[in-house]
Enzyme design. Structure first.
Site, PDB file in Angstrom:
ATOM      1  N   HIS A 116       0.743  -1.262  -0.005  1.00  0.00           N
ATOM      2  CA  HIS A 116      -0.232  -0.283  -0.051  1.00  0.00           C
ATOM      3  C   HIS A 116       0.748   1.159   0.317  1.00  0.00           C
ATOM      4  O   HIS A 116       2.059   1.692   0.239  1.00  0.00           O
ATOM      5  CB  HIS A 116      -0.988  -0.317   1.146  1.00  0.00           C
ATOM      6  CG  HIS A 116      -2.207  -0.988   0.843  1.00  0.00           C
ATOM      7  ND1 HIS A 116      -3.669  -0.455   0.732  1.00  0.00           N
ATOM      8  CD2 HIS A 116      -2.465  -2.427   1.209  1.00  0.00           C
ATOM      9  CE1 HIS A 116      -4.594  -1.266   0.620  1.00  0.00           C
ATOM     10  NE2 HIS A 116      -3.314  -2.409   0.904  1.00  0.00           N
ATOM     11  N   GLN A 139      -8.214   7.602  -2.335  1.00  0.00           N
ATOM     12  CA  GLN A 139      -7.289   9.307  -1.541  1.00  0.00           C
ATOM     13  C   GLN A 139      -7.999  10.659  -1.517  1.00  0.00           C
ATOM     14  O   GLN A 139      -8.326  12.005  -0.993  1.00  0.00           O
ATOM     15  CB  GLN A 139      -5.930   9.517  -1.998  1.00  0.00           C
ATOM     16  CG  GLN A 139      -4.913   7.793  -1.984  1.00  0.00           C
ATOM     17  CD  GLN A 139      -3.319   8.154  -0.777  1.00  0.00           C
ATOM     18  OE1 GLN A 139      -2.980   9.605  -0.958  1.00  0.00           O
ATOM     19  NE2 GLN A 139      -2.891   7.384  -1.509  1.00  0.00           N
ATOM     20  N   PHE A 191       0.443   3.155   7.250  1.00  0.00           N
ATOM     21  CA  PHE A 191      -0.276   2.887   7.866  1.00  0.00           C
ATOM     22  C   PHE A 191      -1.691   3.353   6.621  1.00  0.00           C
ATOM     23  O   PHE A 191      -1.092   4.243   5.372  1.00  0.00           O
ATOM     24  CB  PHE A 191      -0.370   5.052   8.250  1.00  0.00           C
ATOM     25  CG  PHE A 191      -1.658   5.348   8.751  1.00  0.00           C
ATOM     26  CD1 PHE A 191      -2.415   5.197   9.956  1.00  0.00           C
ATOM     27  CD2 PHE A 191      -2.850   6.134   8.353  1.00  0.00           C
ATOM     28  CE1 PHE A 191      -3.390   4.840  10.214  1.00  0.00           C
ATOM     29  CE2 PHE A 191      -4.202   6.106   8.599  1.00  0.00           C
ATOM     30  CZ  PHE A 191      -4.318   5.677   9.745  1.00  0.00           C
ATOM     31  N   VAL A 225      -9.883   4.931   3.788  1.00  0.00           N
ATOM     32  CA  VAL A 225     -10.159   6.255   2.892  1.00  0.00           C
ATOM     33  C   VAL A 225     -11.498   6.724   3.372  1.00  0.00           C
ATOM     34  O   VAL A 225     -11.684   7.754   3.751  1.00  0.00           O
ATOM     35  CB  VAL A 225      -9.440   7.379   2.816  1.00  0.00           C
ATOM     36  CG1 VAL A 225      -7.844   6.675   3.523  1.00  0.00           C
ATOM     37  CG2 VAL A 225      -9.245   6.530   1.296  1.00  0.00           C
TER      38      VAL A 225
END
Length: 471
Positions: free
Chosen positions: A371, A392, A423, A427
């Site tokens: 990722h 995103q 992390f 989202v």
């Protein structure tokens, strides 16, 4: 690959709005099974007498012998029971679908004429009222064709609907392959019609019933009185009618047999049910042909992607990126026992998640490391996958202020240094402020706890991606 053909999902949690004519809250299909003269009997070329659905509960076939009592009980249905039901339905002007066994229809010309005079739909109930389960496929296909031929000769029209009843695992597919049926009913798996892709075509299935069916007068722990039958039909109707008030209108089939419900001690239960249903507004009594025509017009077949039917190469090509840069997850999921239940986003996600969870810790760590950082260098260089870029952007991470970008950069570096992977968060479930808050909280988590948290987020991201691809 192992494939599981049974469809345990159906319409799922959100069945379609049936939108019955006139805004009806329920559609009722009255089905009269006409089998008398088509049952197992030495006179019909069979090896033994009939043993199914008569007053002789627990009867056994008599090989090589006629069973006079059994024949007489079936004869009652043709001689008396049919006419009692004919008077009831024509007197109330209710539409009826007949499941007619072709050989039985051929031996009962006056009853057929009465059906046609009343405008009843006469569908096919097969060539003979016998078991199909032991028939080789070629024999069953030929039997179906002969049933269609004889039905057409006897009634003057080819049957547009079919119900075998005593079917094999091949029957539904074979009748669909025939290509000439508007509907088939060898299924008991829903309260609504549905389209089945089988036999190389889309076939409409109108499920039938064995519970709201007078056959239970002839089975252990079944109905004992007409009142039992009335109460069960009434309760079924009331439940479905109430559901129809919420925009979830359904259909109700009522299965009937001349030799069973046609008895005077039982028919009053049917009469009371009909009075009960007719006393409600928004009830559509319809033949199965009418239901099929409505469904085909209002809910035509919509071809859709069915992952469980794809070849391995196509499956991996379509779903190999659901887990970021990790096609091996799709490859292993493909090897599982997939079926119609996996042709939805939730279903396919379950299979992919199983493959991911069964992987080693090192393999799952590789998925985490595949990722990208949030708002990191790959995003700045526009080198994200299409899915990651869209995700995103949905949280506004493609339009950060300089201060926000610096904050993300610092957090990315600190998090990766502590946990050895980027992390990861779904989202689309958060805004920028929520993502930053989670970032700071999870940065301090114990590494083993954070590993499991990140894996759950990976699965969540995969589910959201699949919802963009599948129902």
């Amino acid at each position: 690959m192992p494939r599981y053909p049974r469809d345990l999902r159906g319409y799922g949690a959100s069945p379609p709005d049936a939108a019955w004519p006139g805004g009806a809250r329920i559609a009722i299909s009255l089905v009269l099974n006409y089998e008398e003269g088509g049952e197992n009997c030495l006179l019909h070329g069979d090896a033994a007498s009939e043993a199914f659905l008569s007053e002789i509960v627990g009867a056994q076939p008599w090989p090589g012998q006629r069973h006079w009592n059994m024949e007489s009980l079936y004869d009652y249905g043709a001689r008396a029971g049919f006419w009692r039901l004919h008077r009831l339905f024509t007197g109330l002007r209710l539409p009826v679908t007949v499941f007619g066994v072709a050989t039985a229809l051929a031996r009962n010309p006056e009853q057929v004429a009465a059906m046609q005079s009343a405008g009843w739909e006469i569908a096919s109930h097969g060539l003979k009222w016998v078991e199909h389960k032991d028939m080789p496929e070629a024999e069953e296909r030929a039997t179906i064709a002969e049933g269609i031929r004889l039905h057409t000769q006897v009634t003057g029209a080819r049957p547009r609907g079919w119900y075998t009843g005593r079917c094999s695992a091949n029957t539904l597919r074979l009748t669909a392959e025939d290509g000439g049926f508007d509907w088939i009913s060898d299924a008991y798996d829903d309260d609504l019609p549905y389209w089945l892709e089988t036999g190389g075509r889309a076939q409409l299935v109108i499920p039938y019933t064995l519970d709201a069916n007078d056959m239970r007068f002839a089975t252990p722990q079944g109905f004992n009185t007409g009142e039992d039958f009335f109460c069960y039909l009434r309760d079924s109707f009331d439940a479905l009618y109430a559901e129809g008030a919420t925009g979830a209108a359904k259909m109700m089939s009522v299965g009937l047999h001349c030799r069973l419900i046609g008895r005077p001690g039982r028919v009053q239960g049917l009469r009371r049910f009909l009075d009960h249903a007719r006393g409600h507004a928004g009830v559509w009594f319809a033949t199965r042909a009418q239901i099929a025509a409505h469904w085909a017009a209002r809910h035509p077949h919509q071809p859709r992607l069915r992952p469980s039917t794809l070849a391995r190469e196509d499956f991996v090509a379509r779903f190999g990126g659901v887990f970021e840069h990790s096609p091996w997850v799709a490859e292993r999921a493909f090897a599982l026992e997939l079926g119609p239940a996996h042709d939805s986003a939730a279903g396919l996600h379950a299979a992919l998640a199983r493959a991911f969870r069964a992987a080693s810790g090192a393999e799952r760590l590789d998925v985490l490391r595949a990722h990208p950082d949030l708002a990191g260098k790959l995003a700045a260089a526009r080198r994200l996958t299409e899915a990651s870029a869209s995700e995103q952007a949905s949280a506004g991470l493609d339009a950060l202020t300089d201060a926000e970008r610096a904050r993300f950069s610092a957090l990315n570096a600190a998090y990766t240094a502590r946990h050895s992977f980027p992390f990861i968060i779904a989202v689309r479930d958060h805004g920028k402020s929520g993502i930053l808050a989670a970032f700071e909280t999870r940065l301090e988590a114990a590494p083993e706890v954070e590993f499991e948290t990140a894996c759950r987020q990976v699965e969540r991201i995969a589910l959201l991606r699949l919802k963009d691809m599948l129902p």
